[in-house]
Design a protein around this motif. Structure first.
Motif, PDB file in Angstrom:
ATOM      1  N   HIS A 285       0.832  -1.166   0.042  1.00  0.00           N
ATOM      2  CA  HIS A 285      -0.261   0.164   0.070  1.00  0.00           C
ATOM      3  C   HIS A 285       0.681   1.152   0.015  1.00  0.00           C
ATOM      4  CE1 HIS A 285      -2.738  -3.241   1.281  1.00  0.00           C
ATOM      5  NE2 HIS A 285      -3.534  -2.417   0.748  1.00  0.00           N
ATOM      6  N   ASP A 286       2.060   1.330  -0.680  1.00  0.00           N
ATOM      7  CA  ASP A 286       2.812   2.369  -0.704  1.00  0.00           C
ATOM      8  C   ASP A 286       2.148   3.405  -1.499  1.00  0.00           C
ATOM      9  OD1 ASP A 286       4.769   4.471  -1.407  1.00  0.00           O
ATOM     10  OD2 ASP A 286       6.203   3.028  -1.903  1.00  0.00           O
ATOM     11  N   PRO A 287       1.674   4.637  -0.761  1.00  0.00           N
ATOM     12  CA  PRO A 287       1.090   5.835  -1.269  1.00  0.00           C
ATOM     13  C   PRO A 287       1.352   6.101  -2.669  1.00  0.00           C
ATOM     14  CG  PRO A 287       1.401   6.136   0.882  1.00  0.00           C
ATOM     15  CD  PRO A 287       2.312   5.084   0.447  1.00  0.00           C
ATOM     16  N   LEU A 288       2.695   6.356  -2.819  1.00  0.00           N
ATOM     17  CA  LEU A 288       3.397   6.934  -3.975  1.00  0.00           C
ATOM     18  C   LEU A 288       3.241   5.920  -5.082  1.00  0.00           C
ATOM     19  CD1 LEU A 288       5.796   8.989  -5.086  1.00  0.00           C
ATOM     20  CD2 LEU A 288       7.205   7.147  -4.801  1.00  0.00           C
ATOM     21  N   LEU A 289       3.354   4.794  -4.989  1.00  0.00           N
ATOM     22  CA  LEU A 289       3.067   3.612  -6.097  1.00  0.00           C
ATOM     23  C   LEU A 289       1.624   3.595  -6.454  1.00  0.00           C
ATOM     24  CD1 LEU A 289       5.796   0.807  -5.239  1.00  0.00           C
ATOM     25  CD2 LEU A 289       6.077   3.039  -6.759  1.00  0.00           C
ATOM     26  N   LEU A 290       0.589   3.536  -5.620  1.00  0.00           N
ATOM     27  CA  LEU A 290      -0.729   3.470  -5.776  1.00  0.00           C
ATOM     28  C   LEU A 290      -1.074   4.796  -6.548  1.00  0.00           C
ATOM     29  CD1 LEU A 290      -2.090   2.197  -2.390  1.00  0.00           C
ATOM     30  CD2 LEU A 290      -1.837   0.903  -4.376  1.00  0.00           C
ATOM     31  N   LEU A 291      -0.769   6.058  -6.207  1.00  0.00           N
ATOM     32  CA  LEU A 291      -0.845   7.008  -6.850  1.00  0.00           C
ATOM     33  C   LEU A 291      -0.421   7.017  -8.531  1.00  0.00           C
ATOM     34  CD1 LEU A 291      -2.389   9.754  -7.133  1.00  0.00           C
ATOM     35  CD2 LEU A 291      -0.069  10.957  -6.276  1.00  0.00           C
ATOM     36  N   ARG A 292       0.707   6.536  -8.457  1.00  0.00           N
ATOM     37  CA  ARG A 292       1.585   6.179  -9.895  1.00  0.00           C
ATOM     38  C   ARG A 292       0.562   5.303 -10.693  1.00  0.00           C
ATOM     39  NH1 ARG A 292       5.592   3.180 -12.709  1.00  0.00           N
ATOM     40  NH2 ARG A 292       7.147   4.717 -13.566  1.00  0.00           N
ATOM     41  N   GLU A 293       0.120   4.228 -10.135  1.00  0.00           N
ATOM     42  CA  GLU A 293      -0.864   3.345 -10.963  1.00  0.00           C
ATOM     43  C   GLU A 293      -2.179   3.951 -11.463  1.00  0.00           C
ATOM     44  OE1 GLU A 293      -1.839  -0.099  -8.530  1.00  0.00           O
ATOM     45  OE2 GLU A 293       0.297  -0.627  -8.490  1.00  0.00           O
ATOM     46  N   LYS A 294      -2.572   4.982 -10.698  1.00  0.00           N
ATOM     47  CA  LYS A 294      -3.703   5.575 -10.769  1.00  0.00           C
ATOM     48  C   LYS A 294      -3.531   6.507 -12.084  1.00  0.00           C
ATOM     49  CE  LYS A 294      -6.759   6.214  -7.012  1.00  0.00           C
ATOM     50  NZ  LYS A 294      -7.223   7.065  -6.021  1.00  0.00           N
ATOM     51  N   ILE A 295      -2.348   7.309 -12.138  1.00  0.00           N
ATOM     52  CA  ILE A 295      -2.063   8.240 -13.036  1.00  0.00           C
ATOM     53  C   ILE A 295      -1.909   7.645 -14.403  1.00  0.00           C
ATOM     54  CG2 ILE A 295      -0.110   9.763 -13.751  1.00  0.00           C
ATOM     55  CD1 ILE A 295       0.126  10.661 -10.798  1.00  0.00           C
ATOM     56  N   LEU A 296      -1.113   6.362 -14.309  1.00  0.00           N
ATOM     57  CA  LEU A 296      -0.997   5.608 -15.347  1.00  0.00           C
ATOM     58  C   LEU A 296      -2.371   5.103 -16.173  1.00  0.00           C
ATOM     59  CD1 LEU A 296       2.121   3.624 -14.737  1.00  0.00           C
ATOM     60  CD2 LEU A 296       1.992   5.484 -16.144  1.00  0.00           C
ATOM     61  N   ARG A 297      -3.371   5.513 -15.474  1.00  0.00           N
ATOM     62  CA  ARG A 297      -4.468   5.159 -16.369  1.00  0.00           C
ATOM     63  C   ARG A 297      -4.882   6.212 -17.307  1.00  0.00           C
ATOM     64  NH1 ARG A 297      -7.981   3.875 -11.042  1.00  0.00           N
ATOM     65  NH2 ARG A 297      -6.684   2.356 -10.257  1.00  0.00           N
ATOM     66  N   ASN A 298      -4.231   7.265 -17.068  1.00  0.00           N
ATOM     67  CA  ASN A 298      -4.464   8.641 -17.843  1.00  0.00           C
ATOM     68  C   ASN A 298      -3.421   9.148 -18.662  1.00  0.00           C
ATOM     69  OD1 ASN A 298      -7.395   9.587 -17.012  1.00  0.00           O
ATOM     70  ND2 ASN A 298      -6.170   8.820 -14.937  1.00  0.00           N
ATOM     71  N   ILE A 299      -2.082   8.579 -18.272  1.00  0.00           N
ATOM     72  CA  ILE A 299      -0.861   9.094 -19.373  1.00  0.00           C
ATOM     73  C   ILE A 299       0.013   8.000 -19.497  1.00  0.00           C
ATOM     74  CG2 ILE A 299      -0.943  11.670 -18.358  1.00  0.00           C
ATOM     75  CD1 ILE A 299       1.846  11.065 -17.144  1.00  0.00           C
ATOM     76  N   GLU A 300       0.733   8.042 -20.593  1.00  0.00           N
ATOM     77  CA  GLU A 300       1.339   6.962 -21.190  1.00  0.00           C
ATOM     78  C   GLU A 300       2.713   6.622 -20.153  1.00  0.00           C
ATOM     79  OE1 GLU A 300       0.911   4.934 -23.774  1.00  0.00           O
ATOM     80  OE2 GLU A 300      -1.007   6.013 -23.997  1.00  0.00           O
ATOM     81  N   LEU A 301       3.075   5.260 -20.039  1.00  0.00           N
ATOM     82  CA  LEU A 301       4.228   5.092 -19.278  1.00  0.00           C
ATOM     83  C   LEU A 301       5.435   5.979 -19.560  1.00  0.00           C
ATOM     84  CD1 LEU A 301       5.501   3.581 -16.759  1.00  0.00           C
ATOM     85  CD2 LEU A 301       5.894   1.430 -18.577  1.00  0.00           C
TER      86      LEU A 301
END
Ligand SMILES: Cc1ncc(C[n+]2csc(CCOP(=O)(O)OP(=O)(O)O)c2C)c(N)n1
Ligand SMILES: [Mg+2]
Length: 312
Positions: free
Chosen positions: A257-273
């Motif tokens: 549940h690393d908050p940084l990685l969870l947010l990263r996953e969320k963002i990647l639904r909207n922008i390219e890796l």
């Protein structure tokens, strides 16, 4: 919302990368004094401090204050210089990791030591009829300091505009918090008649939204609020700490549940890796360069020190 999410992510990423590079510098013996990293706790700093105006509001931090400082200023060069004791540091290299001051931002190394000071500043604001509020960070270990309890009581009795932000990161040095603190923090806080709010610092965007509501409330109502955030530090208390005390299950929970990685996953639904990685590389390079540049700087000389800090 996606723009805000990316902005928050980049700040969290910057703080984490800064702390990781800083730990390397510490290992190489390039820092002055000790240092305490906030790896894992970035979500708390970036979400509440996104709202403040550092010219008007005051922020008091702790011995673990790099994340707070960077969330406000983003100034990696000034912080890198400071921990290396260079004249280009936040306070000319005289304060080191634990004694930072920038505009209305202050830290010191005394556990809970800034809490009575934060209440004092909020009381002064009230007496002078000044706008703005105080945000005072503290750790779970600080909740066992007598002067912190006195200050909480005074905040309520004098009814001052302050938000206490307790970063309960599960440990105080090598002690497991739940083994050294009797009862619940919420019960202690409520016993003073203070408004108490509990938040999990896992979903950063949720935390950011909740903090916004409380910030605006205190800005208008001018009464104290106490927020306890459950968070976690992935690093030792300081660099020499091998973290032999961590509870495996708890550590596993937070790795998942690393908050940084969870947010990263969320963002990647909207922008390219590729695009996100490009932005991450840019942020990281900025920090690497800041450290290299800080290394080249000089320490404050006696003459400059005298003219800057000792009045005739
Ligand atoms: C008055 C005082 N007592 C003891 C210490 C030594 N000390 C430094 S950090 C720390 C633990 C603080 O724990 P916590 O408040 O949970 O903050 P964290 O380190 O977890 O961020 C202690 C006891 C100190 N700095 N000041
Ligand atoms: Mg702690």
């Amino acid at each position: 919302m996606i723009e805000k999410a990316i902005e928050i992510y980049k700040k969290m990423f910057l703080i984490r990368q800064f702390e990781m590079i800083l730990e390397d510098y510490f290992t190489k013996g390039l820092l002055r004094g000790t240092t305490h990293s906030c790896i894992g706790q970035e979500a708390v700093a970036v979400s509440i401090l996104d709202y403040i105006d550092i010219e008007r509001d005051f922020v008091t931090s702790t011995h673990r204050g790099h994340g707070h400082f960077l969330a406000i200023t983003g100034d990696v060069f000034a912080l890198a210089s400071e921990v290396m004791g260079k004249r280009t540091g936040v306070v000319s290299g005289l304060g080191g990791s634990q004694h930072l001051q920038h505009k209305n931002f202050y830290t010191n190394g005394i556990t809970g030591g800034m809490i009575p000071i934060g209440v004092g500043i909020a009381f002064a604001k009230k007496l002078k009829g000044e706008e703005g509020i105080v945000i005072s960070f503290l750790g779970d270990g600080a909740m066992n300091e007598g002067y912190v309890m006195e200050a909480l009581n005074m905040a309520k009795v004098y009814d001052v505009p302050i938000i206490f932000v307790l970063e309960n990161n599960c440990y105080a040095m090598s002690s497991i918090t739940r083994n050294l603190s009797g009862g619940e923090f919420g019960d202690r806080v409520r016993s003073f008649g203070l408004r108490y709010v509990y938040e999990e610092a896992i979903d950063v965007l949720n935390l950011w939204q909740k903090f916004g509501e409380i910030y605006r409330e205190v800005l208008i109502n001018r009464s104290p609020v106490f927020i306890e955030c459950r968070t976690y530090r992935f690093c030792g208390h300081s660099k020499s700490d091998k973290r032999e005390y961590v509870l495996e299950e708890e550590e596993d929970f937070w790795r998942e549940h690393d908050p940084l990685l969870l947010l990263r996953e969320k963002i990647l639904r909207n922008i390219e890796l590729d695009e996100l990685e490009r932005q991450e590389r840019y942020v990281k390079q900025g920090i690497v360069d800041a450290f290299k540049n800080a290394e080249q700087e000089e320490e404050l000389g006696v003459e400059e020190f005298s003219s800057k800090y000792i009045s005739a």
